[in-house]
Design an enzyme around this catalytic site. Structure first.
Site, PDB file in Angstrom:
ATOM      1  N   ARG A 227       0.834  -1.199   0.000  1.00  0.00           N
ATOM      2  CA  ARG A 227       0.000   0.000   0.000  1.00  0.00           C
ATOM      3  C   ARG A 227       0.873   1.255   0.000  1.00  0.00           C
ATOM      4  O   ARG A 227       1.951   1.274   0.605  1.00  0.00           O
ATOM      5  CB  ARG A 227      -0.918   0.027   1.231  1.00  0.00           C
ATOM      6  CG  ARG A 227      -2.014  -1.030   1.205  1.00  0.00           C
ATOM      7  CD  ARG A 227      -3.089  -0.679   0.207  1.00  0.00           C
ATOM      8  NE  ARG A 227      -4.179  -1.656   0.177  1.00  0.00           N
ATOM      9  CZ  ARG A 227      -4.254  -2.689  -0.646  1.00  0.00           C
ATOM     10  NH1 ARG A 227      -3.273  -2.915  -1.512  1.00  0.00           N
ATOM     11  NH2 ARG A 227      -5.281  -3.514  -0.602  1.00  0.00           N
ATOM     12  N   HIS A 275       0.269   0.626 -10.036  1.00  0.00           N
ATOM     13  CA  HIS A 275      -0.557  -0.260  -9.203  1.00  0.00           C
ATOM     14  C   HIS A 275      -1.112  -1.423 -10.026  1.00  0.00           C
ATOM     15  O   HIS A 275      -2.330  -1.672 -10.049  1.00  0.00           O
ATOM     16  CB  HIS A 275      -1.691   0.524  -8.544  1.00  0.00           C
ATOM     17  CG  HIS A 275      -2.177  -0.114  -7.274  1.00  0.00           C
ATOM     18  ND1 HIS A 275      -2.658   0.611  -6.206  1.00  0.00           N
ATOM     19  CD2 HIS A 275      -2.265  -1.414  -6.890  1.00  0.00           C
ATOM     20  CE1 HIS A 275      -3.024  -0.206  -5.231  1.00  0.00           C
ATOM     21  NE2 HIS A 275      -2.782  -1.452  -5.625  1.00  0.00           N
TER      22      HIS A 275
END
Length: 312
Positions: A227, A275
């Site tokens: 994250r 991502h």
């Protein structure tokens, strides 16, 4: 039973697959007409502000991803069990990314990329994989899979987790008392931790300074595929500039999309991907959750339930 689909992916495709897998049970999505009180299961990733309004009879909250930090932050999260996504396909995709980045740095890609730009022929032979120590933070399903694949390639692997984990071939460390020792023998640091208050900002200047020096030509490396909240990007930029870090591979960021003004874009030894390290497959996700719903309706317990106190 109704399953309400609320997600930031293309909803219609998922809804169609769920309808086929769960027929004759009705499946609804945002925009359909339905009574919120009839909803028993909600499939969601990054819930909107009104995602849970009127859903007072939920049996379970089903997460599209392996991480549930976006759910846990929701101010109106219902008191219903949360199930996270655990799947071999997702693990394979994540391990593919981790292995690719680890081997790239092991083979001194930054060094030879700079040589190419300078038209410089300078032979330096990287050592065997066994001379590199990869430290993995987070020994859940994804961390364990990555560790097994790296071991198979000959790398030395160590791990750090909240509680002790015994994995064959992996040198394990745990807790705050084991963190510095873990870092001190690590050349390539891979982050696969869940995002919790304790792990927020863990990729920072203090952490980087404790990584092993002299093991990897150019300096130690970090790889973050967990994250963006785990990293302090100003610290990463500074560490890449002053040699504290030799390189970084980042797939997640504090703000996404990564702003065009971020200095990370211009750092040649910072490798940025948007991502994409791993994604939940529609086919695998529908099969996984359709089976869970059917089993739960038949009276079987839910699997892979999130511990809210731990955050994963």
């Amino acid at each position: 039973m109704l399953l309400l689909h609320l997600s930031d992916v293309e909803e219609t495709r998922w809804a169609e697959k769920f309808r086929a897998a769960l027929a004759p049970y009705p499946v609804v999505q945002r925009g359909d007409e339905f009574a919120p009180g009839d909803v028993r299961y909600i499939f969601v990733w990054k819930p909107k502000a009104d995602a849970f309004e009127g859903l007072g009879k939920l049996k379970a909250i089903l997460s599209l991803g392996a991480g549930v930090d976006a759910l846990l932050k929701h101010p109106k999260l219902p008191d219903a069990p949360m199930v996270r996504f655990v799947d071999d396909d997702l693990s394979q995709r994540m391990s593919d990314y981790v292995v690719a980045q680890v081997t790239m740095h092991h083979r001194l890609h930054s060094r030879f990329q700079a040589d190419q730009a300078a038209r410089r022929w300078s032979q330096l032979y990287p050592p065997a994989a066994a001379a590199r120590c990869v430290g993995i933070m987070g020994m859940g399903v994804l961390g364990q899979d990555a560790a097994r694949r790296l071991l198979a390639l000959g790398f030395a692997v160590r791990s750090w987790s909240r509680t002790p984990r015994t994995i064959e071939g992996v040198e394990g460390f745990c807790g705050a008392e084991g963190f510095d020792a873990f870092l001190g023998g690590t050349d390539i640091l891979v982050n696969l931790l869940p995002l919790t208050p304790e792990t927020t900002g863990i990729l920072n200047s203090d952490t980087f300074a404790k990584l092993r020096r002299g093991g990897l030509e150019g300096g130690p490396v970090i790889i973050n595929v967990a994250r963006g909240g785990h990293q302090r990007e100003a610290d990463i930029a500074r560490a890449l500039g002053d040699g504290t870090l030799g390189a970084a591979s980042l797939d997640v960021f504090e703000v996404e999309p990564l702003p065009a003004t971020s200095p990370l874009w211009d750092i040649p030894n910072c490798y940025i991907t948007p991502h994409i390290a791993a994604i939940s497959s529609e086919t695998a996700g529908v099969a996984y959750y359709a089976a869970i719903i059917k089993d739960h309706e038949a009276g079987k317990p839910l699997i892979n339930v999130v511990d809210r106190a731990r955050g994963y």
